[in-house]
Design a protein around this motif. Structure first.
Motif, PDB file in Angstrom:
ATOM      1  N   GLY A  12      -4.966   2.978   9.670  1.00 24.21           N
ATOM      2  CA  GLY A  12      -4.678   2.896  11.095  1.00 24.21           C
ATOM      3  C   GLY A  12      -3.521   1.967  11.385  1.00 24.21           C
ATOM      4  N   LEU A  13      -3.226   1.071  10.441  1.00 21.93           N
ATOM      5  CA  LEU A  13      -2.172   0.084  10.675  1.00 21.93           C
ATOM      6  C   LEU A  13      -0.958   0.314   9.792  1.00 21.93           C
ATOM      7  CD1 LEU A  13      -4.362  -3.147  10.788  1.00 21.93           C
ATOM      8  CD2 LEU A  13      -3.467  -1.884  12.709  1.00 21.93           C
ATOM      9  N   ALA A  14      -0.829   1.524   9.281  1.00 20.02           N
ATOM     10  CA  ALA A  14       0.244   1.793   8.331  1.00 20.02           C
ATOM     11  C   ALA A  14       1.606   1.423   8.905  1.00 20.02           C
ATOM     12  CB  ALA A  14       0.228   3.269   7.956  1.00 20.02           C
ATOM     13  N   PRO A  15       2.562   0.978   8.094  1.00 17.97           N
ATOM     14  CA  PRO A  15       2.433   0.629   6.677  1.00 17.97           C
ATOM     15  C   PRO A  15       1.831  -0.772   6.465  1.00 17.97           C
ATOM     16  CG  PRO A  15       4.696   0.367   7.394  1.00 17.97           C
ATOM     17  CD  PRO A  15       3.921   0.838   8.577  1.00 17.97           C
ATOM     18  N   VAL A  16       1.087  -0.906   5.376  1.00 15.60           N
ATOM     19  CA  VAL A  16       0.317  -2.111   5.137  1.00 15.60           C
ATOM     20  C   VAL A  16       0.763  -2.815   3.843  1.00 15.60           C
ATOM     21  CG1 VAL A  16      -2.008  -2.966   4.636  1.00 15.60           C
ATOM     22  CG2 VAL A  16      -1.706  -1.181   6.325  1.00 15.60           C
ATOM     23  N   VAL A  17       0.778  -4.135   3.907  1.00 19.34           N
ATOM     24  CA  VAL A  17       0.987  -4.938   2.699  1.00 19.34           C
ATOM     25  C   VAL A  17      -0.146  -5.948   2.651  1.00 19.34           C
ATOM     26  CG1 VAL A  17       2.486  -6.635   1.579  1.00 19.34           C
ATOM     27  CG2 VAL A  17       3.489  -4.726   2.816  1.00 19.34           C
ATOM     28  N   ASP A  67      -9.308   8.194  -2.448  1.00 16.94           N
ATOM     29  CA  ASP A  67      -8.305   9.046  -1.814  1.00 16.94           C
ATOM     30  C   ASP A  67      -7.405   8.221  -0.910  1.00 16.94           C
ATOM     31  OD1 ASP A  67      -9.543  11.137  -2.972  1.00 16.94           O
ATOM     32  OD2 ASP A  67      -9.801  12.313  -1.139  1.00 16.94           O
ATOM     33  N   PRO A  68      -6.091   8.283  -1.136  1.00 16.05           N
ATOM     34  CA  PRO A  68      -5.235   7.579  -0.198  1.00 16.05           C
ATOM     35  C   PRO A  68      -5.386   8.209   1.182  1.00 16.05           C
ATOM     36  CG  PRO A  68      -3.932   8.703  -1.888  1.00 16.05           C
ATOM     37  CD  PRO A  68      -5.349   8.975  -2.184  1.00 16.05           C
ATOM     38  N   GLY A  69      -5.554   7.383   2.174  1.00 13.83           N
ATOM     39  CA  GLY A  69      -5.660   7.906   3.527  1.00 13.83           C
ATOM     40  C   GLY A  69      -7.071   8.221   3.957  1.00 13.83           C
ATOM     41  N   ALA A  70      -8.071   7.676   3.246  1.00 11.42           N
ATOM     42  CA  ALA A  70      -9.456   7.902   3.652  1.00 11.42           C
ATOM     43  C   ALA A  70     -10.189   6.566   3.644  1.00 11.42           C
ATOM     44  CB  ALA A  70     -10.136   8.869   2.698  1.00 11.42           C
ATOM     45  N   PHE A  71     -10.897   6.276   4.738  1.00  6.54           N
ATOM     46  CA  PHE A  71     -11.615   4.996   4.753  1.00  6.54           C
ATOM     47  C   PHE A  71     -12.930   5.078   5.514  1.00  6.54           C
ATOM     48  CE2 PHE A  71      -8.209   5.226   7.795  1.00  6.54           C
ATOM     49  CZ  PHE A  71      -8.743   4.805   8.999  1.00  6.54           C
ATOM     50  N   MET A  72     -13.568   6.265   5.485  1.00  2.00           N
ATOM     51  CA  MET A  72     -14.824   6.390   6.221  1.00  2.00           C
ATOM     52  C   MET A  72     -15.979   5.719   5.469  1.00  2.00           C
ATOM     53  SD  MET A  72     -13.490   9.071   4.710  1.00  2.00           S
ATOM     54  CE  MET A  72     -12.687   9.864   6.038  1.00  2.00           C
ATOM     55  N   GLY A 104      -3.109   2.254  -4.326  1.00  2.00           N
ATOM     56  CA  GLY A 104      -3.204   3.641  -3.853  1.00  2.00           C
ATOM     57  C   GLY A 104      -3.520   3.734  -2.379  1.00  2.00           C
ATOM     58  N   CYS A 105      -4.426   2.885  -1.902  1.00  2.00           N
ATOM     59  CA  CYS A 105      -4.773   2.888  -0.480  1.00  2.00           C
ATOM     60  C   CYS A 105      -5.689   1.711  -0.222  1.00  2.00           C
ATOM     61  CB  CYS A 105      -5.494   4.177  -0.095  1.00  2.00           C
ATOM     62  SG  CYS A 105      -5.964   4.242   1.640  1.00  2.00           S
ATOM     63  N   VAL A 106      -5.372   0.907   0.789  1.00  2.00           N
ATOM     64  CA  VAL A 106      -6.255  -0.215   1.119  1.00  2.00           C
ATOM     65  C   VAL A 106      -7.306   0.207   2.125  1.00  2.00           C
ATOM     66  CG1 VAL A 106      -5.981  -2.710   1.174  1.00  2.00           C
ATOM     67  CG2 VAL A 106      -4.026  -1.282   1.627  1.00  2.00           C
ATOM     68  N   GLY A 107      -7.206   1.403   2.633  1.00  2.00           N
ATOM     69  CA  GLY A 107      -8.186   1.852   3.626  1.00  2.00           C
ATOM     70  C   GLY A 107      -7.947   1.239   4.983  1.00  2.00           C
ATOM     71  N   CYS A 108      -6.693   0.942   5.275  1.00  2.00           N
ATOM     72  CA  CYS A 108      -6.343   0.357   6.557  1.00  2.00           C
ATOM     73  C   CYS A 108      -5.294   1.240   7.200  1.00  2.00           C
ATOM     74  CB  CYS A 108      -5.752  -1.013   6.300  1.00  2.00           C
ATOM     75  SG  CYS A 108      -6.442  -2.242   7.324  1.00  2.00           S
ATOM     76  N   CYS A 162       0.845  -1.189   0.000  1.00  2.00           N
ATOM     77  CA  CYS A 162       0.000   0.000   0.000  1.00  2.00           C
ATOM     78  C   CYS A 162       0.880   1.238   0.000  1.00  2.00           C
ATOM     79  CB  CYS A 162      -0.903   0.010   1.219  1.00  2.00           C
ATOM     80  SG  CYS A 162      -1.923   1.482   1.275  1.00  2.00           S
ATOM     81  N   THR A 163       0.584   2.161  -0.903  1.00  2.00           N
ATOM     82  CA  THR A 163       1.376   3.390  -0.962  1.00  2.00           C
ATOM     83  C   THR A 163       0.498   4.601  -0.686  1.00  2.00           C
ATOM     84  OG1 THR A 163       1.026   3.465  -3.337  1.00  2.00           O
ATOM     85  CG2 THR A 163       3.063   2.481  -2.595  1.00  2.00           C
TER      86      THR A 163
END
Lengths: 162, 639
Positions: free
Chosen positions: A131-136, B217-222, A125-129, A85-86
């Motif tokens: 809170g646990l960064a960094p994520v794979v 959006d990277p960094g959004a998960f609501m 782009g983003c896994v939506g996790c 995840c980046t």
């Protein structure tokens, strides 16, 4: 999934009643591509030709749509897929280093597959996790707070699951 | 379950459900959201059920969606004791059950602590992270099992629909939403009521309702949390919208990266259809609405409304010029006028209809009523989902709820609004968070991502990061975005690579302004925002990169002067091994870096166990002894 078994009306749903034949076929396209990919792990050309005949959409247009989306693949992929995840949160917590570590470990760069087809390396782009960064993610499984040790675990697992 | 044939039948059904679940029974609400699942919450839940069975404890385990405090997952809430456990590991479960259910005392190891020295906190509402939150969109998240419609109904589920269908006209619903001034939670903040009116007044019989769940959006998960943890409130919100504007069909467009959201939504839709809350003749009132889920296929631009429509139609996800807007004929999905809102916007609608616009307006600020969900991430102690009243200050969100910066470092900036947003510096920390003030500060609300950055984050690198994201996600339809992002990225790569020139900064700004004005859709228009905001607030950092070839956060490679501090060096020699260019030289009793060979690749810096390798602004800053040795050595070389 067999292209022959695709049920146009069922997949399009209620709204199909107010659409033209052409719109219905189009609306089904991405769903059909996803189903084919689920079955084959990529989009084989023969299947796309069958789909083109079934839906009455020219093959060139099917490719036009399929190549636009990042999720469709036109060559077989590895048995394991590691996805770094980046997203922003992962980026500021060191996703770049993890990606580099993967590239060095397996000798492939992002988007490539190892020769023995054991691993495909991707980024998302983003896994939506966050809170646990960094994520794979490894084949759908989310691994959070990746440290050096966790990274070594992932590598071990991938090597074991040849 | 049999079909409910009238609003009254639904009310009776709710009463019977409430009577069946007594308040005194033992219950565990365990989070099984994505982040907690990654922390093995499923094993914890399984162990819990097994342990209770083994000891004959009557325990109901509810697998909920995201409870917010992802950093401390897996988390769980116990009833009726009200104990909140965090970071529960499967092997702790037997002890936890013994203490909690058999001895009636909290299991201290799993309680929340602010830090090692402070007393543990037992109740969820006493944890600072939850104290300042007001939950409207997330009202059921972490409280109910998203895969079970009866739990949703037993709360206030579908009560707003029941109320609307039995005692409100479509116009009445519309007015209520309009008066509540619910602004679009997708980021732009356009009032939902006005959009609805627009769609309803468009000519044509067929109208559509679309929910935008392409949260890229990277960094959004609501939105993910709502779709996964409380899909019914989204469905109910869409039903109310459909009733108000007279729509018959609806779609939820979900990002392909959210498989669990798709699954939970499909389950929820199936259950709602069975009960007669979706489909034909809903609750026997003659109102019909069919809802479908459509999956995306991995394109960020499909979060833009016209591109989303193109994607559902089965085309390439190219944005289309507006007008015509989606709410006008020809502009919408298949040409039908369509109302498109964000997931969170729809989730706010049921409480608004049920409790009235005045209640909603009493929360938040005059211009931005209600609450907003933020995904608080980056370098804060408590990351996770927070829902706060609008108008709260950034400081409260970051320091009170987020618990401050990781490692108590110095705060540098907070990035809001994703790739189209900006970075807000420290001087605005006491600014209230709402649509308008963020806009004034050169950022935007966006979908609600909030990434906190500290002194170890390089702002130029952040701008580069966002730009490389938008550049790779640009669909390529319009030249300003396709070429502009590419050029800006090249300039930024030059700057972070140590090849920057002073005129690059002006060039960057010029292109950024042009792209902002001329791009076709929001992706292109927003792409320069991170650059412009960092140039405004952190210009000094850009200038250091360009003129002094120095990165104060020590992030960018190829910048700064590398020296070894002899006082801290433990002579392990790892740096010399790591260096691929033989720049690390050794004398009899020290290591030092030969500046002529050093490529500033950071290999020695990363590997040094004692922090002796330092990156300094210039050689003058380095400590004198090491430099003298260097000089001596070079003179010997010259001879």
């Amino acid at each position: 999934m067999k292209v022959e078994k695709l049920q146009v009306d069922k997949a399009v749903g209620e709204v199909g009643k107010v659409l033209t034949e052409e719109q219905r076929a189009r609306a089904l396209l991405i769903h059909a591509l996803q189903e084919i990919q689920k079955a084959h792990n990529y989009l084989p050309e023969d299947e796309l030709k069958k789909l083109s005949r079934k839906l009455g959409i020219p093959l060139s247009e099917i490719y036009s749509t399929a190549t636009f989306y990042k999720q469709f693949y036109f060559a077989p992929r590895g048995r394991n897929v590691a996805c770094v995840c980046t997203g922003t949160a992962c980026h500021v917590r060191g996703a770049g280093d993890i990606l580099e570590a993967f590239e060095q470990e397996f000798g492939i760069s992002e988007g490539e597959t190892t020769e023995d087809k054991s691993l495909t390396l991707e980024t998302v782009g983003c896994v939506g996790c966050c809170g646990l960064a960094p994520v794979v993610t490894v084949n759908e499984e989310v691994v959070g707070e990746v440290t050096r040790e966790r990274f070594s675990e992932i590598v071990r697992d991938v090597r074991r699951r040849k | 379950m049999k079909k409910l044939t009238s609003p009254q039948a639904l009310a009776r059904y709710r009463e019977s459900l409430r009577a069946a679940s007594g308040p005194g029974s033992l219950r565990v609400r365990a989070c099984t959201g994505t982040a907690c699942s990654a922390g093995k919450s499923h094993q914890v839940v399984a162990a819990m059920e097994e342990e209770a069975k083994k000891r004959g404890i009557e325990l109901e385990v509810v697998k909920t969606g995201c409870q917010g405090l992802c950093q401390k997952g897996p988390v769980m809430n116990l009833e009726p004791s009200g104990i909140f456990y965090q970071r529960v590991r499967p092997e702790q479960v037997p002890d936890l059950v013994t203490y909690t259910f058999q001895r009636g005392a909290p299991y201290r190891q799993s309680l929340f602590r602010q830090d090692i020295l402070s007393e543990p906190v037992t109740a969820m509402q006493d944890i600072p992270f939850y104290k300042k939150q007001v939950r409207i969109a997330l009202r059921n998240n972490g409280h109910i099992d998203p895969r079970d419609i009866t739990q949703y109904i037993a709360g206030d589920g579908y009560a707003a629909l029941e109320h609307a269908l039995s005692s409100m006209t479509p116009d009445g619903v519309m007015e209520e939403v309009d008066r509540a001034h619910v602004r679009g939670r997708g980021g732009a903040g356009f009032p939902a009521g006005r959009k609805w009116k627009h769609t309803r007044n468009a000519p044509g019989d067929i109208k559509l309702v679309i929910a935008n769940g392409d949260e890229g959006d990277p960094g959004a998960f609501m939105d993910r949390a709502i779709m996964e943890g409380d899909p019914h409130s989204l469905i109910e919100g869409m039903l109310l919208c459909a009733y108000a504007i007279g729509a018959r069909y609806g779609f939820v467009y979900v990002r392909h990266e959210y498989p669990l959201a798709v699954e939970n939504l499909r389950t929820a839709i199936g259950q709602a259809e069975k009960l007669g809350l979706l489909g034909n003749n809903i609750l026997g009132t003659g109102f019909s609405f069919a809802l479908d889920v459509r999956e995306g296929a991995g394109a960020f631009v499909c979060g833009e409304s016209t591109a989303l429509v193109a994607s559902i139609e089965g085309e390439r996800g190219f944005p289309r010029p507006r007008p015509p807007r989606l709410s006008e004929p020809v502009g919408g999905l298949w040409g039908f006028p369509s109302n498109l809102n964000n997931i969170e916007t729809y989730a706010c609608i049921p409480p608004v209809v049920l409790r009235g616009a005045e209640w909603f307006r009493s929360i938040g600020t005059e211009s931005s009523p209600g609450t907003k969900v933020f995904a608080l991430t980056g370098k804060v102690k408590n990351t996770g989902l927070v829902e706060v009243p609008m108008g709260i200050t950034l400081r409260e969100v970051i320091y009170d709820i987020g618990g401050g910066i990781l490692g108590d470092r110095k705060f540098k900036a907070v990035q809001t609004g994703g790739p189209s947003g900006g970075c807000i510096p420290e001087k605005y920390l006491d600014m209230p968070v709402d649509f308008d003030s963020l806009w004034k500060a050169g950022s935007m609300m966006g979908s609600g991502g909030m990434v906190v950055m500290d002194e170890t984050t390089c702002m130029v690198d952040v701008a580069k990061y966002f730009l490389s994201f938008t550049q790779s996600e640009s669909c390529g339809k319009c030249p300003p975005c396709r070429l502009g992002t590419y050029h800006m990225l090249r300039i930024l790569e030059r700057i972070t690579g140590g090849q920057g020139r002073q005129e690059d900064l002006d060039e960057l700004e010029r292109i950024a302004r042009q792209v902002q004005k001329t791009a076709l859709c929001g992706l292109g228009q927003g792409a320069p925002m991170p650059i412009l905001s960092t140039l405004t607030y952190f210009r000094q950092e850009y200038e250091e990169h360009v003129n002094e070839k120095y990165c104060r956060a020590r992030v960018c490679k190829g910048l700064g002067t590398f020296v070894i501090n002899r006082k801290e060096c433990i002579l392990c020699g790892l740096c010399a091994e790591a260096c691929a260019f033989d720049a690390v030289k050794e004398t009899r009793d020290a290591y030092f870096i030969d500046q002529d060979y050093c490529t500033r690749c950071k290999a020695c810096y990363t590997v040094c166990p004692s922090g002796a390798v330092r990156i300094v602004r210039s050689a003058e800053e380095a400590d004198a002894p090491a430099r003298r040795a260097e000089g001596d050595f070079q003179r010997v070389e010259d001879r």
